[in-house]
Structures are given as structure tokens and as C-alpha cells.
Scaffold this motif. Sequence first.
Motif, mmCIF file in Angstrom:
data_model
loop_
_atom_site.group_PDB
_atom_site.id
_atom_site.type_symbol
_atom_site.label_atom_id
_atom_site.label_comp_id
_atom_site.label_asym_id
_atom_site.label_seq_id
_atom_site.Cartn_x
_atom_site.Cartn_y
_atom_site.Cartn_z
ATOM 1 N N ALA A 32 0.835 -1.201 0.000
ATOM 2 C CA ALA A 32 0.000 0.000 0.000
ATOM 3 C C ALA A 32 0.872 1.254 0.000
ATOM 4 C CB ALA A 32 -0.927 -0.012 1.205
ATOM 5 N N LEU A 33 1.949 1.213 0.772
ATOM 6 C CA LEU A 33 2.868 2.346 0.836
ATOM 7 C C LEU A 33 3.492 2.607 -0.537
ATOM 8 C CD1 LEU A 33 4.031 4.156 3.147
ATOM 9 C CD2 LEU A 33 6.027 2.657 3.098
ATOM 10 N N ALA A 59 -6.223 2.508 11.337
ATOM 11 C CA ALA A 59 -5.981 3.918 11.009
ATOM 12 C C ALA A 59 -5.049 4.009 9.805
ATOM 13 C CB ALA A 59 -5.375 4.637 12.204
ATOM 14 N N MET A 60 -4.032 3.137 9.790
ATOM 15 C CA MET A 60 -3.085 3.175 8.691
ATOM 16 C C MET A 60 -3.754 2.868 7.355
ATOM 17 S SD MET A 60 0.239 0.971 8.415
ATOM 18 C CE MET A 60 -0.784 -0.323 7.825
ATOM 19 N N PHE A 61 -4.638 1.858 7.334
ATOM 20 C CA PHE A 61 -5.313 1.530 6.075
ATOM 21 C C PHE A 61 -6.266 2.649 5.655
ATOM 22 C CE2 PHE A 61 -4.126 -2.958 7.032
ATOM 23 C CZ PHE A 61 -3.271 -3.062 5.958
ATOM 24 N N ILE A 62 -6.911 3.297 6.652
ATOM 25 C CA ILE A 62 -7.771 4.435 6.319
ATOM 26 C C ILE A 62 -6.941 5.526 5.650
ATOM 27 C CG2 ILE A 62 -9.129 6.323 7.327
ATOM 28 C CD1 ILE A 62 -10.124 4.266 9.408
ATOM 29 N N GLY A 63 -5.771 5.825 6.261
ATOM 30 C CA GLY A 63 -4.880 6.834 5.696
ATOM 31 C C GLY A 63 -4.406 6.459 4.297
ATOM 32 N N LEU A 64 -4.048 5.177 4.119
ATOM 33 C CA LEU A 64 -3.536 4.731 2.820
ATOM 34 C C LEU A 64 -4.630 4.753 1.751
ATOM 35 C CD1 LEU A 64 -1.166 1.877 4.020
ATOM 36 C CD2 LEU A 64 -0.481 3.924 2.769
ATOM 37 N N VAL A 65 -5.864 4.382 2.114
ATOM 38 C CA VAL A 65 -6.969 4.451 1.147
ATOM 39 C C VAL A 65 -7.168 5.895 0.720
ATOM 40 C CG1 VAL A 65 -9.457 4.198 0.800
ATOM 41 C CG2 VAL A 65 -8.223 2.453 2.038
ATOM 42 N N TYR A 66 -7.136 6.804 1.700
ATOM 43 C CA TYR A 66 -7.366 8.214 1.378
ATOM 44 C C TYR A 66 -6.270 8.743 0.446
ATOM 45 C CZ TYR A 66 -8.125 13.166 1.745
ATOM 46 O OH TYR A 66 -8.327 14.473 1.417
ATOM 47 N N LEU A 67 -4.999 8.418 0.767
ATOM 48 C CA LEU A 67 -3.899 8.889 -0.078
ATOM 49 C C LEU A 67 -4.005 8.304 -1.485
ATOM 50 C CD1 LEU A 67 -0.832 8.762 2.351
ATOM 51 C CD2 LEU A 67 -2.139 10.756 1.610
ATOM 52 N N GLN A 68 -4.423 7.040 -1.578
ATOM 53 C CA GLN A 68 -4.614 6.397 -2.878
ATOM 54 C C GLN A 68 -5.721 7.111 -3.666
ATOM 55 O OE1 GLN A 68 -3.308 3.925 -4.699
ATOM 56 N NE2 GLN A 68 -4.971 3.938 -6.207
ATOM 57 N N LEU A 69 -6.807 7.416 -2.950
ATOM 58 C CA LEU A 69 -7.982 8.039 -3.553
ATOM 59 C C LEU A 69 -7.642 9.386 -4.182
ATOM 60 C CD1 LEU A 69 -11.007 7.425 -3.727
ATOM 61 C CD2 LEU A 69 -11.303 8.634 -1.580
ATOM 62 N N ILE A 70 -6.893 10.215 -3.439
ATOM 63 C CA ILE A 70 -6.595 11.557 -3.964
ATOM 64 C C ILE A 70 -5.361 11.538 -4.848
ATOM 65 C CG2 ILE A 70 -7.680 12.803 -2.040
ATOM 66 C CD1 ILE A 70 -4.852 13.262 -0.934
ATOM 67 N N MET A 113 -14.847 1.854 -4.616
ATOM 68 C CA MET A 113 -14.788 1.693 -3.146
ATOM 69 C C MET A 113 -16.144 1.311 -2.575
ATOM 70 S SD MET A 113 -12.535 4.795 -1.600
ATOM 71 C CE MET A 113 -12.792 4.319 0.118
#
Lengths: 236, 111
Positions: free
Chosen positions: A114-115, A171-182, A196
Motif C-alpha cells: 500500500a505504501l 488507522a493506517m489503512f484508512i490513511g492509505l486508502v485516502y492517499l490512494q484516492l486523492i 470503493m
Amino acid sequence: MSPSLTFRSGVQDVLPTVFGYIGVGLAFGIVAHTSHLSLLVVAGLSFLVYAGSAQFIITSMLLLHDPLSGIFLSTFLVNSRMILMSTSLAQYFRHESLGKNLFIGALVTDETFALAMSKQNLTHGRLSFAWQAAANLVAYLVWGLATLAGAWLGGLIADPARFGFDFALTAMFIGLVYLQLIGDRKLGLPLQLQVMAFVALAYYLLLSIMSQNFALLMATIAGCLFGMELRKWQSH
Amino acid sequence: MAITLTELWAILGCGAVTLLSRALPFAFVKQMRMPGWLLDFLTFVPITIMTALACESLFVGHTGHLATLNVTNCLAAIPATIAGILTKSLLMVVVVGIMAMAVIRYFTLGN
């Protein structure tokens, strides 16, 4: 995260995910300790199998004296999403030698995959061996040491969940999904939001008829097929 | 420091299964030309897998019944998501998420 792809920036970029590894790693160590696994077995699981959810499953199956064939099959099913992630990630390393490819592949996890996907959104679709190796190695060492610390401290340590550390991974996956999304400009925001929503709904429905890990895999595959069709249909 | 034969075989066997799942795709992708539809399929893997992984901790499964929400995780997810939107920093999402969960646990300690 910067666009830099050096070994050093790999170490820096992976640091936020380390919290998740420490929280879950300690938890695994404690579970292993209460399941009467020795430090040697914990080390073997963390450094040779190196797969969070599979390690929990192997531990409980060993405790229940399940047959080895069942343990192998469960491990394969739980980790089958790795085939998808590795096939995706490998696209970025085709120009590297086979040895380097296998070295990167051997240590891919949900988190480092994901990173890497967030990273390549910042570098016009490029990744480097040095950056990925750094991220992989830090994750590998932190996971192994956290599980050993958990097993070693065993009953002494207070429940890490009390301090919210078990939420680090979510929390990390939430952050990674958001970064992927934008970040993913190839797919764009509207298409990704629709995919999604489809995956969340599919996962929710599948969860009532199959196990968590199988629902995860099926929802992922269904989501990719849905995305392909939707993109084809919207481009007309 | 003890290890039984069953434990040793479990570690070696599961280690091999996991290693092959991770590393073999790298060898295949390096050696072979990927068909277009597969490349198309793979562009959706990051968003779908990350969504599914996040959903994994927001829903609780019950075989035979529809899943329910993991309320504490869903509550803690709200400040974590807001932190992401405001800062675009993974570290902030994780730190705010952990703090939110600690606060929620503190107030629901009796349950």
C-alpha cells in the motif's frame, strides 16, 4: 512523503506504518505466549512465515492440534491476496535483475504494498529497488522484534488495546486508502469512489456467507472486475 | 526454548507457501509479457484491496447473518479520516486514530 526514491527516504516513509506493526506484533507475541509457544517458535513464525493474520491462524490451529495439511491450506488461502499484490507491484521492477525481484517479492506485505502504491503516485509511476528494499527491511525487522518483545514480556505487559494501539493498523489503512484516492490520477476520484462503494458493499454482503479472509479476497476480485466494466462503459 | 516437530513443519511449510505466493509473481511478471486485460485488472488492485482491508476492521462478521458495524472502530475512524483530509499525512492519521481509540476505550472501560 517526498518523491525521493533513495534507501534513506524508504526508511523515513515506512516509519508511520511501524506503529501498526508494533501494536499488532506485541498482540501476536502475547497471544503466542498464552498459547504456550516458545520464543524460538515465535521467531520462526515471524521471520520465516512473516504474515500477520496467517500467524494468528497458525497459532490457534497448532493449539487445536489441527493436521498440518489444514494449516498449510489455511495459510495459502489467507495469503492468496499476496499473489494479486505481488503481480501488481512487480510491474515496477521488471527492469531489475531476477534476484532483486525475488528479494523484493519475498518481503512484500499489505502495508509495504500500500505504501509503494501511494509513493508511485508522487513519482510519476516510478519505484526503486533501494526505496522498496528499505521499506521492506524496516517493516520485517520491526515486526519480528515486536512479536518477540510481546512473547518475552508475555503476561507482564498491560493489554495494548487499552491504549488504542490495536487501532493503529486500521488507522493506517484508512490513511492509505485516502492517499490512494486523492493520489491516483490515472483512475481519478469519481471512478475510485464508485469502486470503493462497490467493494465495501460486496465485503459486507459476502461476510454473512464466508470467512473474513475469503470475503476480503472475493470482494477485491469482484471490485477489480466491476472497475474494469465501469471504466469501459463510462468511456463510451 | 522448545520446538516440537509439528511446530517445525508448520513453520517451514507455511513459510514456503507464503514465500511462493509473494515471490513467484515477481518471477512471472519479469519473464512474461502481461496481456492487456490483466494489466487493466491490476490497475484496480490498490484501491480495492485497501478498501477491503479497511472494511475488515469496520465490520464484524456473523455466519448466516448480515455483518454488523464495529462501533468503536467506526467512531475512531471519523477523527482519523478528518486528520487525513486536513494533513494528508499518514503519520497524523495513525497518531490521531490511536489517540481517539484510547479516549473511546477510556470512556467505555466498564463495558
